[in-house]
Design an enzyme around this catalytic site. Structure first.
Site, PDB file in Angstrom:
ATOM      1  N   PHE A 129      -6.489  19.471 -24.115  1.00 36.44           N
ATOM      2  CA  PHE A 129      -7.302  18.306 -24.454  1.00 36.44           C
ATOM      3  C   PHE A 129      -8.656  18.416 -23.723  1.00 36.44           C
ATOM      4  O   PHE A 129      -8.760  19.097 -22.698  1.00 36.44           O
ATOM      5  CB  PHE A 129      -6.562  17.009 -24.079  1.00 36.44           C
ATOM      6  N   ASP A 130      -9.681  17.739 -24.265  1.00 29.07           N
ATOM      7  CA  ASP A 130     -11.061  17.848 -23.738  1.00 29.07           C
ATOM      8  C   ASP A 130     -11.173  17.643 -22.234  1.00 29.07           C
ATOM      9  O   ASP A 130     -11.872  18.367 -21.544  1.00 29.07           O
ATOM     10  CB  ASP A 130     -11.985  16.782 -24.323  1.00 29.07           C
ATOM     11  N   HIS A 178     -20.866  13.065 -27.094  1.00 26.89           N
ATOM     12  CA  HIS A 178     -20.412  12.182 -28.179  1.00 26.89           C
ATOM     13  C   HIS A 178     -20.255  10.728 -27.748  1.00 26.89           C
ATOM     14  O   HIS A 178     -20.337   9.825 -28.565  1.00 26.89           O
ATOM     15  CB  HIS A 178     -19.127  12.702 -28.815  1.00 26.89           C
ATOM     16  N   ALA A 186       1.286  13.420 -22.410  1.00 27.64           N
ATOM     17  CA  ALA A 186       0.784  12.120 -22.875  1.00 27.64           C
ATOM     18  C   ALA A 186       1.649  11.557 -24.010  1.00 27.64           C
ATOM     19  O   ALA A 186       1.914  10.357 -24.062  1.00 27.64           O
ATOM     20  CB  ALA A 186      -0.667  12.267 -23.330  1.00 27.64           C
ATOM     21  N   ASP A 196       1.468  18.844 -20.359  1.00 25.08           N
ATOM     22  CA  ASP A 196       0.636  17.645 -20.495  1.00 25.08           C
ATOM     23  C   ASP A 196       1.426  16.746 -21.435  1.00 25.08           C
ATOM     24  O   ASP A 196       1.526  17.013 -22.625  1.00 25.08           O
ATOM     25  CB  ASP A 196      -0.724  18.027 -21.081  1.00 25.08           C
ATOM     26  N   LYS A 256      -0.516   6.418 -23.273  1.00 28.01           N
ATOM     27  CA  LYS A 256       0.028   6.669 -24.609  1.00 28.01           C
ATOM     28  C   LYS A 256       1.518   6.343 -24.606  1.00 28.01           C
ATOM     29  O   LYS A 256       1.893   5.190 -24.739  1.00 28.01           O
ATOM     30  CB  LYS A 256      -0.230   8.127 -25.017  1.00 28.01           C
ATOM     31  N   TYR A 279       0.843  -1.195   0.000  1.00 27.30           N
ATOM     32  CA  TYR A 279       0.000   0.000   0.000  1.00 27.30           C
ATOM     33  C   TYR A 279       0.879   1.247   0.000  1.00 27.30           C
ATOM     34  O   TYR A 279       0.622   2.200  -0.721  1.00 27.30           O
ATOM     35  CB  TYR A 279      -0.880  -0.006   1.250  1.00 27.30           C
TER      36      TYR A 279
HETATM   37  C1  P70 Z   1      -7.284  10.081 -26.856  1.00 31.69           C
HETATM   38  C2  P70 Z   1      -7.535  10.045 -25.356  1.00 31.69           C
HETATM   39  C3  P70 Z   1      -6.571  11.436 -23.571  1.00 31.69           C
HETATM   40  C4  P70 Z   1      -5.737  12.556 -23.102  1.00 31.69           C
HETATM   41  C5  P70 Z   1      -4.932  13.278 -23.992  1.00 31.69           C
HETATM   42  C6  P70 Z   1      -4.175  14.382 -23.519  1.00 31.69           C
HETATM   43  C7  P70 Z   1      -3.297  15.164 -24.427  1.00 31.69           C
HETATM   44  C8  P70 Z   1      -5.033  14.052 -21.355  1.00 31.69           C
HETATM   45  C9  P70 Z   1      -5.801  12.952 -21.765  1.00 31.69           C
HETATM   46  C10 P70 Z   1      -6.648  12.241 -20.750  1.00 31.69           C
HETATM   47  C11 P70 Z   1      -8.999  10.137 -25.028  1.00 31.69           C
HETATM   48  C12 P70 Z   1      -9.949   9.522 -25.993  1.00 31.69           C
HETATM   49  C13 P70 Z   1     -10.528  10.267 -27.009  1.00 31.69           C
HETATM   50  C14 P70 Z   1     -11.396   9.688 -27.939  1.00 31.69           C
HETATM   51  C15 P70 Z   1     -11.674   8.337 -27.850  1.00 31.69           C
HETATM   52  C16 P70 Z   1     -11.108   7.584 -26.838  1.00 31.69           C
HETATM   53  C17 P70 Z   1     -10.239   8.172 -25.917  1.00 31.69           C
HETATM   54  N1  P70 Z   1      -6.759  11.154 -24.778  1.00 31.69           N
HETATM   55  N2  P70 Z   1      -4.269  14.730 -22.222  1.00 31.69           N
HETATM   56  O1  P70 Z   1      -7.531   9.080 -27.492  1.00 31.69           O
HETATM   57  O2  P70 Z   1      -6.015  11.072 -20.352  1.00 31.69           O
HETATM   58  O3  P70 Z   1      -7.611   9.278 -21.060  1.00 31.69           O
HETATM   59  O4  P70 Z   1      -5.694   8.806 -19.510  1.00 31.69           O
HETATM   60  O5  P70 Z   1      -7.640  10.120 -18.721  1.00 31.69           O
HETATM   61  O6  P70 Z   1      -4.828  12.946 -25.290  1.00 31.69           O
HETATM   62  O7  P70 Z   1      -6.802  11.107 -27.375  1.00 31.69           O
HETATM   63  P1  P70 Z   1      -6.789   9.742 -19.893  1.00 31.69           P
END
Ligand code: P70
Length: 462
Positions: free
Chosen positions: A123-124, A448, A216, A214, A257, A70
């Site tokens: 990112f969204d 979406h 990723a 960020d 990623k 833990y």
């Molecule tokens: C993608 C996925 C996640 C992501 C990211 C960046 C630059 C943070 C995150 C969040 C999400 C996705 C989009 C469409 C369909 C399926 C999945 N990106 N910052 O594919 O991270 O998902 O680990 O919480 O690209 O681009 P997490």
């Protein structure tokens, strides 16, 4: 000489192309939403490059020594060492995925309601967490990012003049942070140059604003710097990464990623102060600071993957495969965001289907058609994903109408990429007959993922 993958395949997962009538039935049953399909009904799944990569033998082996404690596990310390060696950031916290890191960090960065968080293009999920924490996300990516046909080596760059002007206009005290997303996913997986990062970081320092990443897709960004930026051709990706992180104070990361794992995320900081702030929310939301919602074995896989992703041969084959897909589509005459980014090819649906207006979601119509044509699953990145203004209920304008084809890491061969090109080319041949889509069911937030659709010239099913 042509490149080839620097690995051979040791375990396979069968996939199957179901017949066209079956594909038509499955997508109809799914309410024309590709998120509602079962993955077994998809042949080449390019929905996302997130958590869909293949792990290496070293990662699987490392998982076996996962220390499931833990608190203070050896696995945590191995991860901490890997992160510090790449980034120079000593203060490391694992999280269950990228948005877990965002959820813990944003409320601590945004001290007052209404503060701005500037970036090249958030990112969204980052945007959502900024808003949930009472902040206002602002995208300041360069204009070239919006022109899909214009070549620019670093379309993910932030507009430095706009950045400075924004800070001067709104006051540095109202800017909570500057976040650079590398590579810039929403603009097409486009890289950010080292010069741009350095200059943006200098502006942040001048105004005493925290400068974060960020990360990723940090390794893919470093490879583009090596390829395209003067002075970096002879440098190793890890040295490029070390320089990149030297300009920032911390990072949040979706490890799904470029850390080559199926689940996981990270927070890491140069100074203890920011770590202590973020840590306060990690315990209630994610778990104790040395596991963050993950098992010891996940931490091991991440520590190993973070390093593997910086291998030059791997990056050449990875970026090469995405470029191969882009080139195939381009040769078929299909309009795409150019140059091709690191993790995905972004098809310009507005140019592909000029007769379909934004409010009938050309990117989504194309996604449905690509599935029917070849069992290929992509995702719309455009007006549909952008959604409505939460206050007015008006559709927000989107700079792009894309169909994103994201390529999982080390998962498919170039034969699969050829199948994707064939599917899109078949739709291209009959593009004039493709119809727009409309909602038959529209959820209020993140619509979406769960919306249902009908074709525009058939009555909506209720
Ligand atoms: C993608 C996925 C996640 C992501 C990211 C960046 C630059 C943070 C995150 C969040 C999400 C996705 C989009 C469409 C369909 C399926 C999945 N990106 N910052 O594919 O991270 O998902 O680990 O919480 O690209 O681009 P997490």
């Amino acid at each position: 000489m042509r490149y080839a993958e620097p690995y051979k395949i040791k375990m396979v997962e069968p996939i199957r192309l179901i017949s066209r009538p079956e594909r038509e039935a499955r997508i109809r049953e799914a309410g024309y939403n590709l998120f509602a399909l079962r993955s077994r009904d998809v042949f080449v799944d390019l929905l996302t490059d997130s958590g869909t990569g293949a792990m290496s033998e070293e990662q699987w082996a490392a998982m076996m020594r996962g220390d499931e404690a833990y608190a203070g596990s050896d696995s945590f310390y191995r991860l901490q060492e890997a992160v510090e060696s790449i980034t120079g950031y000593h203060w490391v916290i694992p999280t269950h995925q990228g948005r877990g890191a965002e959820q813990c960090l944003m409320p601590q960065l945004i001290a007052r309601k209404g503060m701005y968080v500037l970036g090249n293009m958030h990112f969204d999920t980052t945007r959502a967490h900024i808003q949930l924490a009472g902040g206002r996300p602002v995208d300041l990516v360069i204009d070239e990012a919006m022109e899909t046909e214009t070549y620019h080596p670093f379309k993910g760059n932030i507009n430095l003049e706009k950045l400075r002007a924004f800070i001067l206009e709104h006051g540095a005290q109202n800017v909570a942070a500057i976040i650079m997303t590398v590579t810039c996913n929403s603009a097409g997986g486009q890289p950010v140059s080292m010069a741009n990062i350095k200059a943006a970081s200098a502006i942040a320092r001048e105004f005493h604003i925290p400068f974060l990443f960020d990360t990723a897709r940090y390794a893919e960004n470093c490879y583009f710097v090596k390829q395209r930026e003067q002075g970096y051709a002879d440098k190793e990706p890890i040295d490029i990464a070390r320089e990149l992180f030297s300009y920032g104070e911390g990072l949040m990361m979706s490890a799904k990623k470029d850390a080559l794992v199926n689940i996981g995320g990270l927070l890491a900081f140069r100074d203890e102060e920011m770590y202590t702030k973020a840590a306060g929310l990690v315990v209630p939301f994610e778990g104790f600071l040395t596991y963050g919602g993950l098992a010891g074995r996940d931490l091991e896989a991440m520590a190993t993957g973070l390093m593997e992703a910086l291998d030059t041969d791997y990056l050449a084959s990875r970026i090469g495969q995405v470029a191969y897909l882009g080139e195939g589509l381009r040769q078929a005459g299909i309009p795409i965001q150019q140059p091709v980014g690191g993790h995905a090819v972004f098809v310009d649906a507005a140019k592909f289907l000029p007769h379909i207006p934004a409010e009938q979601f050309p990117g989504h119509a194309l996604a449905i058609e690509a599935y029917i044509a070849g069992g290929v699953r992509g995702v719309e990145v455009g007006s549909l994903m952008m959604g409505r203004d939460p206050e007015t209920g008006e559709q927000l304008p989107s700079d792009f109408e894309f169909l994103r084809l994201a390529v999982p890491r080390r998962t498919y061969t170039n034969n699969h990429m050829d199948v994707v090109v064939d599917a899109l080319a078949a739709v291209w041949q009959r593009r004039d007959s493709v119809r727009g889509v409309c909602f038959t069911q529209e959820p209020k937030i993140l619509r979406h993922f769960t919306a249902k659709f009908g074709w525009t010239d058939v009555p909506a099913v209720r």
